[in-house]
Design a protein around this motif. Structure first.
Motif, PDB file in Angstrom:
ATOM      1  N   THR A 339       0.815  -1.223   0.000  1.00 50.98           N
ATOM      2  CA  THR A 339       0.000   0.000   0.000  1.00 50.98           C
ATOM      3  C   THR A 339       0.848   1.272   0.000  1.00 50.98           C
ATOM      4  OG1 THR A 339      -0.116  -0.013   2.424  1.00 50.98           O
ATOM      5  CG2 THR A 339      -1.865  -1.170   1.220  1.00 50.98           C
ATOM      6  N   LYS A 340       2.109   1.104   0.393  1.00 50.72           N
ATOM      7  CA  LYS A 340       2.945   2.305   0.469  1.00 50.72           C
ATOM      8  C   LYS A 340       4.413   1.893   0.503  1.00 50.72           C
ATOM      9  CE  LYS A 340       3.402   6.546   3.255  1.00 50.72           C
ATOM     10  NZ  LYS A 340       2.948   7.226   4.504  1.00 50.72           N
ATOM     11  N   ILE A 341       5.260   2.661  -0.169  1.00 55.37           N
ATOM     12  CA  ILE A 341       6.705   2.433  -0.129  1.00 55.37           C
ATOM     13  C   ILE A 341       7.354   3.722   0.356  1.00 55.37           C
ATOM     14  CG2 ILE A 341       8.774   1.879  -1.454  1.00 55.37           C
ATOM     15  CD1 ILE A 341       6.973   0.397  -3.426  1.00 55.37           C
ATOM     16  N   VAL A 342       8.171   3.599   1.378  1.00 51.69           N
ATOM     17  CA  VAL A 342       8.811   4.777   1.980  1.00 51.69           C
ATOM     18  C   VAL A 342      10.322   4.586   1.931  1.00 51.69           C
ATOM     19  CG1 VAL A 342       9.069   6.195   4.045  1.00 51.69           C
ATOM     20  CG2 VAL A 342       6.840   5.163   3.500  1.00 51.69           C
ATOM     21  N   ASP A 343      11.017   5.545   1.324  1.00 43.27           N
ATOM     22  CA  ASP A 343      12.481   5.535   1.338  1.00 43.27           C
ATOM     23  C   ASP A 343      12.941   6.170   2.641  1.00 43.27           C
ATOM     24  OD1 ASP A 343      12.872   4.338  -1.167  1.00 43.27           O
ATOM     25  OD2 ASP A 343      12.465   6.251  -2.172  1.00 43.27           O
TER      26      ASP A 343
END
Length: 358
Positions: A339-343
């Motif tokens: 649902t979400k990708i965070v660097d």
């Protein structure tokens, strides 16, 4: 005991079957010889005399067991001798248990005091009398107070007044009957055993948290069997003939829901471990169902903090279903979606996941 009744071994083959399965038969043989009596001790005789009702189990001419409640003012039960209990009451017209209350019929009795959790059981042979009937003792024994919720009783009318309750024959459990069973924290069950010498009838109490009886779509009831005295009177009888009669009480209205049908003991099922406190299960499929609105002259009010501590340590079927589902999920792959990708840093990336199946 009457001269015509021979004292039998405490346990029959159905009870012994379950006791042996659990490895307690040897211990229960000694206990049975000590606690299963052919007479009522004075404590039991005095106890019955103070009750406002008694639960009775009988068997109709077709071989179907029924459970019912007979109501009176304290004193309507009396014991002139240790081997006899007089009951100044009759089954009402329309009560199916009355079909098994003729001269010479075997019956089971349960005296239970809901405001103290005391209870004692007895079975014997019925003889009609002018004011009611008497029961000559075959077996008499005490019961523990577990799984009984505290309730105080009051009379809605004089017990001698007929209820004029309409007898409603149900082809199946309707919505109201299902709701009554699903909300119940107790019911009574009648069973019997045909031994070589004679028939013995038993009636007992079953209790738990509200929701401890499951009603399936097809009307089958599933009941957990909790830790008890290891007598297995009810389940042992079911092992022998697969029959039971149940009565559910609406304590506020005096309605009775009476059923007779086919029962089966379940000793091995994943649902046993899933239902908190259950050590076995048994199922019941009703064949005949009657509802008698306002049949009882008594009403009961649930006492504040009246839950049995033993009942509160058990579960319900909603919890059991959740445990089974969790167990199934733990053994299988479950699809997830990102649902979400965070660097987080140049070297670390976080992926937020949610189950794809909800």
């Amino acid at each position: 005991m009457t001269a015509t009744l021979k004292t039998l071994p405490a346990w029959h083959e159905g009870e012994l079957f379950i006791q042996r399965k659990l490895g307690v038969a040897e211990r229960m043989e000694a206990i049975g010889q000590r606690v299963i009596r052919d007479h009522m001790p004075d404590q039991h005789r005095d106890f019955y005399a103070q009750l406002p009702f008694i639960v009775l189990g009988s068997v109709d001419p077709a071989g179907d067991p029924w459970a019912t409640l007979l109501v009176g003012k304290p004193g309507f039960l009396s014991s002139p001798t240790p081997t006899r209990l007089d009951i100044a009451a009759h089954a009402e017209p329309g009560d199916p248990a009355g079909e098994g209350m003729r001269d010479g019929d075997p019956v089971g009795l349960l005296g239970i005091e809901m405001h103290t959790r005391r209870r004692n059981r007895m079975n014997g042979i019925l003889t009609a009398s002018g004011s009611g009937f008497r029961v000559d003792v075959d077996q008499s024994f005490g019961n523990c107070p577990r799984y009984i919720q505290l309730r105080d009783f009051a009379y809605a009318r004089e017990p001698a007044e007929p209820s004029n309750a309409a007898v409603e024959v149900l082809p199946r459990l309707d919505a109201a009957a299902r709701a009554m069973v699903a909300a119940a924290d107790a019911f009574f069950v009648a069973t019997y055993a045909d031994r070589a010498e004679r028939r013995q009838v038993d009636v007992s109490h079953r209790g738990g948290k509200a929701g401890f009886v499951r009603v399936a779509e097809d009307g089958t009831l599933t009941v957990p069997d909790f830790n008890g005295n290891l007598f297995f009177s009810t389940l042992g009888n079911i092992v022998l003939n697969g029959k039971a009669g149940l009565v559910f009480v609406d304590y506020e209205s005096g309605d009775l829901l009476q059923m007779t049908g086919d029962a089966e003991v379940v000793l091995d099922s994943p649902e046993i471990a899933a239902f908190q406190g259950a050590e076995r299960l048994w199922t019941f499929r009703p064949r005949r169902i009657l509802r008698r609105a306002g049949a009882l002259a008594l009403r009961w009010s649930f006492r504040k903090e009246g839950w049995s501590p033993n009942s509160l340590m058990t579960g319900d079927w909603t919890e059991a279903a959740a445990r089974l589902q969790a167990a199934d999920l733990s053994k299988s792959w479950r699809p997830y979606r990102v649902t979400k990708i965070v660097d987080e840093t140049p070297e670390i990336r976080s992926f937020h996941l949610q189950p794809a199946d909800g």
